[in-house]
Scaffold this active site. Structure first.
Site, PDB file in Angstrom:
ATOM      1  N   HIS A   2      39.287  40.145  37.484  1.00 61.56           N
ATOM      2  CA  HIS A   2      39.841  41.503  37.404  1.00 61.56           C
ATOM      3  C   HIS A   2      39.068  42.510  38.252  1.00 61.56           C
ATOM      4  CE1 HIS A   2      41.916  40.323  33.363  1.00 61.56           C
ATOM      5  NE2 HIS A   2      42.584  39.906  34.415  1.00 61.56           N
TER       6      HIS A   2
ATOM      7  N   GLN B 133      36.554  37.775  33.273  1.00 64.54           N
ATOM      8  CA  GLN B 133      37.544  38.855  33.315  1.00 64.54           C
ATOM      9  C   GLN B 133      36.831  40.197  33.391  1.00 64.54           C
ATOM     10  OE1 GLN B 133      40.792  37.846  30.092  1.00 64.54           O
ATOM     11  NE2 GLN B 133      38.897  36.813  29.601  1.00 64.54           N
TER      12      GLN B 133
ATOM     13  N   ARG C 255      32.629  54.459  33.528  1.00 55.73           N
ATOM     14  CA  ARG C 255      32.207  53.084  33.201  1.00 55.73           C
ATOM     15  C   ARG C 255      31.165  52.589  34.213  1.00 55.73           C
ATOM     16  NH1 ARG C 255      37.263  49.399  32.596  1.00 55.73           N
ATOM     17  NH2 ARG C 255      35.713  47.951  31.795  1.00 55.73           N
TER      18      ARG C 255
END
Ligand code: OAD
Length: 238
Positions: free
Chosen positions: A107, A89, A59
């Site tokens: 997060h 988030q 990612r």
């Protein structure tokens, strides 16, 4: 001079979808490609460290080839007229790269790594990978500096305080299905104006706990089109 109105953008994966980053729960999303238990829990980090590192490495590498979209850009541009805070988030850095100055990552951040034992020992690694055996300064394995399921959300209190202070709260591209983050949306003042931008209507469950949310206005569009509509409304009328 009158105080500038404070707008909080509470964002989720949907705002980065048009930049080419998959959301989690839409059809074909990340949680259909991987299981949460294998790559996104505190237990997985402990028991399957290499698998978790690979998931976040992929990612992070992809993020380096991704650009912010018009929705991120318009949020940053609103700083010309408003006191703007972003509470996201998302672990991507697209709000920052679009120019937003005040971003709180509930997060965590993909471009940061920390010690397995001490999250305060953290540093930037940009869009690079981390491997097994790469150690933090305390001699512990490096891991992504993100919040996994089963872990605390250290920025929660800071985010709560920011929500209390907002005149306008805009929720963009989130299913509001992950707690405690989702509850933050309800913490805004009763007098705050609320907008939800998402092609799907979200937030119905939260409205049982926070009835003042029922006055929210829904812009049932993708983030870029929805932000274009809202930008004109805010700059002309607020
Ligand atoms: P979800 O995947 O749960 O929800 C994405 C939302 O974006 C959905 O409501 C979609 O309708 C909407 N959406 C899709 N495309 C859009 C677009 N182009 N414009 C606007 N909206 C769009 O993602 P989140 O709500 O962000 O946490 O997920 C919350 C948390 O669950 C994440 O932070 C992550 C995940 O598991 C952790 O990993 C701890």
């Amino acid at each position: 001079m009158a105080r500038r109105k404070k707008i909080i953008f509470f964002t989720g994966a949907g705002i980065s979808q048009e930049s080419g980053i998959d959301t989690f729960r839409d059809s074909g999303g990340i949680w259909e490609q991987h299981t949460i238990e294998q790559v996104a829990t505190a237990t997985a980090m402990y028991e399957n460290t290499e698998t978790v590192l690979e998931f976040f490495n992929d990612r992070r590498l992809a993020l380096g080839n991704t650009l912010p979209n018009k929705a991120h850009e318009l949020i940053a541009k609103l700083e010309e007229d408003f006191d703007v805070e972003v509470i996201t988030q998302n672990v991507d850095d697209l709000h920052e790269r679009a120019g937003s100055s005040n971003v709180t990552h509930l997060h965590g951040e993909l471009t940061k790594v920390c010690s397995m034992k001490n999250h305060k020992i953290s540093h930037d690694i940009g869009y690079n990978t981390i491997r097994m055996g790469e150690l933090a300064s305390d001699g512990e394995q490096l891991r992504p500096d993100v919040v996994l399921f089963g872990e605390d959300v250290p920025k929660l209190e800071v985010a709560q305080t920011k929500m209390w202070d907002a005149d306008i709260i805009v929720v963009v591209g989130t299913s509001l299905s992950v707690y405690p983050a989702a509850n933050l949306v309800g913490y805004g003042k009763n007098s705050a104006k609320y907008y939800f931008i998402n092609p799907e209507k979200t937030g119905e469950t939260l409205m049982y706990s926070y009835p003042h949310l029922s006055k929210a206005k829904f812009i049932l569009k993708k983030a870029t089109a929805g932000m274009e509509e809202l930008y004109s409304k805010l700059v002309d009328k607020e």
